[in-house]
Design a protein around this motif. Structure first.
Motif, PDB file in Angstrom:
ATOM      1  N   CYS A  39       2.645  11.320  -7.755  1.00 20.45           N
ATOM      2  CA  CYS A  39       3.281  11.748  -6.504  1.00 20.45           C
ATOM      3  C   CYS A  39       4.135  10.623  -5.941  1.00 20.45           C
ATOM      4  O   CYS A  39       4.197   9.524  -6.500  1.00 20.45           O
ATOM      5  CB  CYS A  39       2.253  12.235  -5.490  1.00 20.45           C
ATOM      6  SG  CYS A  39       1.575  10.959  -4.433  1.00 20.45           S
ATOM      7  N   THR A  41       3.750   8.658  -3.570  1.00 21.35           N
ATOM      8  CA  THR A  41       3.021   7.420  -3.268  1.00 21.35           C
ATOM      9  C   THR A  41       2.927   6.535  -4.520  1.00 21.35           C
ATOM     10  O   THR A  41       3.098   5.319  -4.444  1.00 21.35           O
ATOM     11  CB  THR A  41       1.616   7.761  -2.725  1.00 21.35           C
ATOM     12  OG1 THR A  41       1.783   8.593  -1.577  1.00 21.35           O
ATOM     13  CG2 THR A  41       0.832   6.528  -2.344  1.00 21.35           C
ATOM     14  N   TYR A  50       4.324  -0.449  -1.734  1.00 23.88           N
ATOM     15  CA  TYR A  50       3.072   0.012  -1.124  1.00 23.88           C
ATOM     16  C   TYR A  50       1.952  -0.352  -2.079  1.00 23.88           C
ATOM     17  O   TYR A  50       2.177  -0.660  -3.246  1.00 23.88           O
ATOM     18  CB  TYR A  50       3.179   1.539  -0.940  1.00 23.88           C
ATOM     19  CG  TYR A  50       2.160   2.198  -0.037  1.00 23.88           C
ATOM     20  CD1 TYR A  50       2.052   1.875   1.301  1.00 23.88           C
ATOM     21  CD2 TYR A  50       1.302   3.198  -0.542  1.00 23.88           C
ATOM     22  CE1 TYR A  50       1.140   2.524   2.123  1.00 23.88           C
ATOM     23  CE2 TYR A  50       0.387   3.851   0.281  1.00 23.88           C
ATOM     24  CZ  TYR A  50       0.315   3.509   1.608  1.00 23.88           C
ATOM     25  OH  TYR A  50      -0.593   4.156   2.427  1.00 23.88           O
ATOM     26  N   HIS A  64      -4.132   8.689  -8.137  1.00 28.24           N
ATOM     27  CA  HIS A  64      -5.155   9.225  -7.226  1.00 28.24           C
ATOM     28  C   HIS A  64      -5.313  10.744  -7.354  1.00 28.24           C
ATOM     29  O   HIS A  64      -6.153  11.321  -6.707  1.00 28.24           O
ATOM     30  CB  HIS A  64      -4.852   8.825  -5.774  1.00 28.24           C
ATOM     31  CG  HIS A  64      -3.528   9.300  -5.269  1.00 28.24           C
ATOM     32  ND1 HIS A  64      -2.357   8.637  -5.522  1.00 28.24           N
ATOM     33  CD2 HIS A  64      -3.194  10.383  -4.534  1.00 28.24           C
ATOM     34  CE1 HIS A  64      -1.352   9.293  -4.960  1.00 28.24           C
ATOM     35  NE2 HIS A  64      -1.826  10.352  -4.360  1.00 28.24           N
ATOM     36  N   VAL A  89     -10.321  10.674  -3.083  1.00 28.04           N
ATOM     37  CA  VAL A  89      -9.471   9.479  -3.053  1.00 28.04           C
ATOM     38  C   VAL A  89     -10.014   8.395  -2.111  1.00 28.04           C
ATOM     39  O   VAL A  89     -10.128   7.233  -2.483  1.00 28.04           O
ATOM     40  CB  VAL A  89      -8.031   9.860  -2.610  1.00 28.04           C
ATOM     41  CG1 VAL A  89      -7.149   8.619  -2.500  1.00 28.04           C
ATOM     42  CG2 VAL A  89      -7.422  10.859  -3.591  1.00 28.04           C
ATOM     43  N   ARG A  90     -10.327   8.787  -0.872  1.00 29.93           N
ATOM     44  CA  ARG A  90     -10.600   7.760   0.138  1.00 29.93           C
ATOM     45  C   ARG A  90     -12.099   7.463   0.275  1.00 29.93           C
ATOM     46  O   ARG A  90     -12.933   8.348   0.073  1.00 29.93           O
ATOM     47  CB  ARG A  90     -10.056   8.206   1.506  1.00 29.93           C
ATOM     48  CG  ARG A  90      -9.944   7.047   2.489  1.00 29.93           C
ATOM     49  CD  ARG A  90      -9.324   7.445   3.801  1.00 29.93           C
ATOM     50  NE  ARG A  90      -7.873   7.455   3.776  1.00 29.93           N
ATOM     51  CZ  ARG A  90      -7.123   7.458   4.877  1.00 29.93           C
ATOM     52  NH1 ARG A  90      -7.699   7.432   6.075  1.00 29.93           N
ATOM     53  NH2 ARG A  90      -5.810   7.473   4.792  1.00 29.93           N
ATOM     54  N   GLU A 115      -8.739   3.338  -0.783  1.00 31.56           N
ATOM     55  CA  GLU A 115      -8.300   4.558  -1.487  1.00 31.56           C
ATOM     56  C   GLU A 115      -8.116   4.272  -2.963  1.00 31.56           C
ATOM     57  O   GLU A 115      -7.458   3.287  -3.329  1.00 31.56           O
ATOM     58  CB  GLU A 115      -6.959   5.059  -0.916  1.00 31.56           C
ATOM     59  CG  GLU A 115      -7.077   5.674   0.450  1.00 31.56           C
ATOM     60  CD  GLU A 115      -5.754   6.181   1.043  1.00 31.56           C
ATOM     61  OE1 GLU A 115      -5.813   7.021   1.934  1.00 31.56           O
ATOM     62  OE2 GLU A 115      -4.681   5.724   0.609  1.00 31.56           O
ATOM     63  N   ILE A 118      -4.648   3.403  -4.683  1.00 30.92           N
ATOM     64  CA  ILE A 118      -3.679   3.101  -3.626  1.00 30.92           C
ATOM     65  C   ILE A 118      -4.077   1.823  -2.885  1.00 30.92           C
ATOM     66  O   ILE A 118      -3.302   0.884  -2.783  1.00 30.92           O
ATOM     67  CB  ILE A 118      -3.581   4.280  -2.614  1.00 30.92           C
ATOM     68  CG1 ILE A 118      -3.169   5.582  -3.314  1.00 30.92           C
ATOM     69  CG2 ILE A 118      -2.607   3.934  -1.483  1.00 30.92           C
ATOM     70  CD1 ILE A 118      -3.173   6.819  -2.429  1.00 30.92           C
ATOM     71  N   GLU A 151      -6.089  17.470  -5.634  1.00 29.56           N
ATOM     72  CA  GLU A 151      -5.854  16.432  -4.607  1.00 29.56           C
ATOM     73  C   GLU A 151      -4.740  16.845  -3.640  1.00 29.56           C
ATOM     74  O   GLU A 151      -4.962  16.870  -2.420  1.00 29.56           O
ATOM     75  CB  GLU A 151      -5.577  15.076  -5.262  1.00 29.56           C
ATOM     76  CG  GLU A 151      -5.727  13.902  -4.290  1.00 29.56           C
ATOM     77  CD  GLU A 151      -4.527  13.629  -3.382  1.00 29.56           C
ATOM     78  OE1 GLU A 151      -4.698  12.963  -2.346  1.00 29.56           O
ATOM     79  OE2 GLU A 151      -3.417  14.082  -3.691  1.00 29.56           O
ATOM     80  N   VAL A 155      -4.994  17.799   0.679  1.00 32.06           N
ATOM     81  CA  VAL A 155      -4.113  17.309   1.746  1.00 32.06           C
ATOM     82  C   VAL A 155      -3.557  18.503   2.549  1.00 32.06           C
ATOM     83  O   VAL A 155      -3.494  18.489   3.779  1.00 32.06           O
ATOM     84  CB  VAL A 155      -2.979  16.455   1.129  1.00 32.06           C
ATOM     85  CG1 VAL A 155      -1.874  16.152   2.115  1.00 32.06           C
ATOM     86  CG2 VAL A 155      -3.561  15.150   0.551  1.00 32.06           C
ATOM     87  N   VAL A 294      -2.995  13.155   7.416  1.00 33.68           N
ATOM     88  CA  VAL A 294      -3.025  12.407   6.147  1.00 33.68           C
ATOM     89  C   VAL A 294      -4.390  12.573   5.499  1.00 33.68           C
ATOM     90  O   VAL A 294      -5.394  12.782   6.199  1.00 33.68           O
ATOM     91  CB  VAL A 294      -2.710  10.903   6.371  1.00 33.68           C
ATOM     92  CG1 VAL A 294      -3.839  10.174   7.100  1.00 33.68           C
ATOM     93  CG2 VAL A 294      -2.401  10.189   5.059  1.00 33.68           C
ATOM     94  N   ASN A 295      -4.384  12.549   4.160  1.00 31.65           N
ATOM     95  CA  ASN A 295      -5.628  12.485   3.411  1.00 31.65           C
ATOM     96  C   ASN A 295      -6.512  13.724   3.667  1.00 31.65           C
ATOM     97  O   ASN A 295      -6.033  14.729   4.197  1.00 31.65           O
ATOM     98  CB  ASN A 295      -6.345  11.157   3.758  1.00 31.65           C
ATOM     99  CG  ASN A 295      -7.408  10.776   2.783  1.00 31.65           C
ATOM    100  OD1 ASN A 295      -8.584  10.879   3.067  1.00 31.65           O
ATOM    101  ND2 ASN A 295      -7.002  10.330   1.619  1.00 31.65           N
TER     102      ASN A 295
HETATM  103  C1  BGC Z   1      -2.444  10.564  -0.739  1.00 28.14           C
HETATM  104  C2  BGC Z   1      -3.472  10.447   0.358  1.00 28.14           C
HETATM  105  C3  BGC Z   1      -3.409   9.058   0.972  1.00 28.14           C
HETATM  106  C4  BGC Z   1      -1.988   8.734   1.418  1.00 28.14           C
HETATM  107  C5  BGC Z   1      -1.848   7.372   2.070  1.00 28.14           C
HETATM  108  C6  BGC Z   1      -1.085  10.135  -0.252  1.00 28.14           C
HETATM  109  O1  BGC Z   1      -0.188  10.163  -1.320  1.00 28.14           O
HETATM  110  O2  BGC Z   1      -2.379  11.900  -1.199  1.00 28.14           O
HETATM  111  O3  BGC Z   1      -4.755  10.704  -0.153  1.00 28.14           O
HETATM  112  O4  BGC Z   1      -4.284   8.988   2.073  1.00 28.14           O
HETATM  113  O5  BGC Z   1      -1.130   8.837   0.303  1.00 28.14           O
HETATM  114  O6  BGC Z   1      -2.200   6.297   1.251  1.00 28.14           O
END
Ligand code: BGC
Length: 349
Positions: A39, A41, A50, A64, A89-90, A115, A118, A151, A155, A294-295
């Motif tokens: 994705c 991210t 990031y 994730h 994830v978190r 996470e 991430i 996932e 969200v 978020v999340n």
């Molecule tokens: C993820 C979330 C995450 C967010 C911030 C998103 O891409 O799907 O799970 O909390 O990024 O890091």
């Protein structure tokens, strides 16, 4: 084992490397990776913008959006060998803040959450991964590879829940939902909103093609162009683009008492097309709520797995537009015009 790793905040460091297998302390359930979704991210982390490595380590295993098969369920998970699972994830912050203390890690107050893939915990882009039993979600076996969509679905389930909860502050009978951005999150939001029985509209910058077809197949209406030109006022908007102009126009287009849920994470851009005070006064005069989401916590993961299990498999399959091998990770991390969801497949389903 092979893993796709990155040195966070350093450009050009993504690579496929042999790293040691995960240790039992990382979770009593041992899983063989089947697939991992990519994705925005992940792309940001790969571009050095990031992401955080685990404390004391140089690199982070990316990924994730997981899907894997249980190799060893461990002593107490309730899972069986070969079950299909996805990892949450978190993880809650260690203090913990009040929200993390009650299992709402998605609403963490102090930002000390972690996470997978991430922030400070290795992700799922490795041939094997481990997970704590309470963070493993069992996937309906009939979903197969589509389980990798769980996932982003979690969200979406949270964003829709937030809208529903806020809506109840007054008498509210929502009929029309607008989704801005027809990426995976936007299209899944359209799908779930259809399951709720809403009149669904999706707006994206592309004029036609597979995204528009997917919306129409759901029974929704597809729009391209700008939000301000739409001829109706939605009761709720799920904003998935993160683009300033789309956000500003969404706030000015939303109907009275309506809710704009911001679910896209964007950066910079050329600013709001409208003066911020004008945007705010339209929200004040029409009792609008603008909420960020978020999340997801366990409740959302559970709900998402139920929605996915009910969804049309051939429609869901069209969301996965590209499947890459781990060796082609650079291709997977590159956005192409027709991509919806790109998946890296580690092993046969
Ligand atoms: C993820 C979330 C995450 C967010 C911030 C998103 O891409 O799907 O799970 O909390 O990024 O890091």
């Amino acid at each position: 084992m092979k893993a796709i790793i990155v040195e966070p905040k350093k450009t050009g460091t993504v690579r496929l490397e042999n790293i040691s297998e995960p240790q039992p302390k990382e979770g009593s359930v041992l899983v063989r990776a089947v697939a991992v979704g990519v994705c925005g991210t992940d792309v940001e982390i790969a571009e050095g913008k990031y992401g955080w490595a685990p404390q004391g380590q140089q690199y982070l295993v990316l990924g994730h959006e997981s899907l894997g098969r249980v190799i060893d369920p461990g002593p107490s998970s309730g899972l069986k060998k070969d079950d299909l699972v996805v990892g949450i994830v978190r993880r809650p912050d260690p203090v913990p803040c009040p929200n993390c203390a009650v299992g709402e890690w998605d609403m963490c107050r102090n930002g000390l959450y972690t996470e997978r893939g991430i922030k400070e915990i290795h992700g799922f882009m490795s041939e094997l991964w481990r997970i704590e039993p309470e963070y493993a979600i069992k996937v309906d076996p009939s979903l197969g590879l589509l389980g990798v969509l769980l996932e982003p679905s979690s969200v979406v389930a949270k964003a829709l829940e937030q809208v529903g909860l806020i809506g109840r502050r007054s008498f509210w009978e929502p009929k029309t939902l607008l989704v801005t951005g027809a990426g995976p999150v936007g299209l899944l939001a359209a799908l779930f909103a259809k399951i709720y029985g809403l009149d669904v509209h999706v707006l994206d910058r592309v004029e036609g093609g597979p995204k528009a077809d997917l919306v129409r197949e759901l029974g929704g209406t597809y729009h391209s162009g700008s939000v301000k030109d739409l001829k109706f006022e939605p009761d709720a908007i799920i904003e998935c683009t993160g683009v300033g102009q789309v956000i500003g126009e969404s706030i000015q287009k939303i109907g009275a008492n309506g809710i704009v849920c911001l679910a896209g994470i964007g950066h910079g851009g050329s600013g709001l097309s409208a003066n911020i005070a004008d945007v705010a006064s339209s929200a004040v005069l029409r009792n609008n709520v603008i909420v960020g989401s978020v999340n997801a916590n366990k409740r959302h993961w559970y709900r998402a797995s139920q929605y996915l299990a009910r969804a049309d498999r051939s429609w869901l399959m069209k969301l996965i537009t590209r499947i890459e091998k781990p060796e082609s990770f650079m291709n997977a991390l590159q956005r192409k015009p027709d991509d919806i969801k790109v998946v890296i497949q580690f092993s046969e389903i």
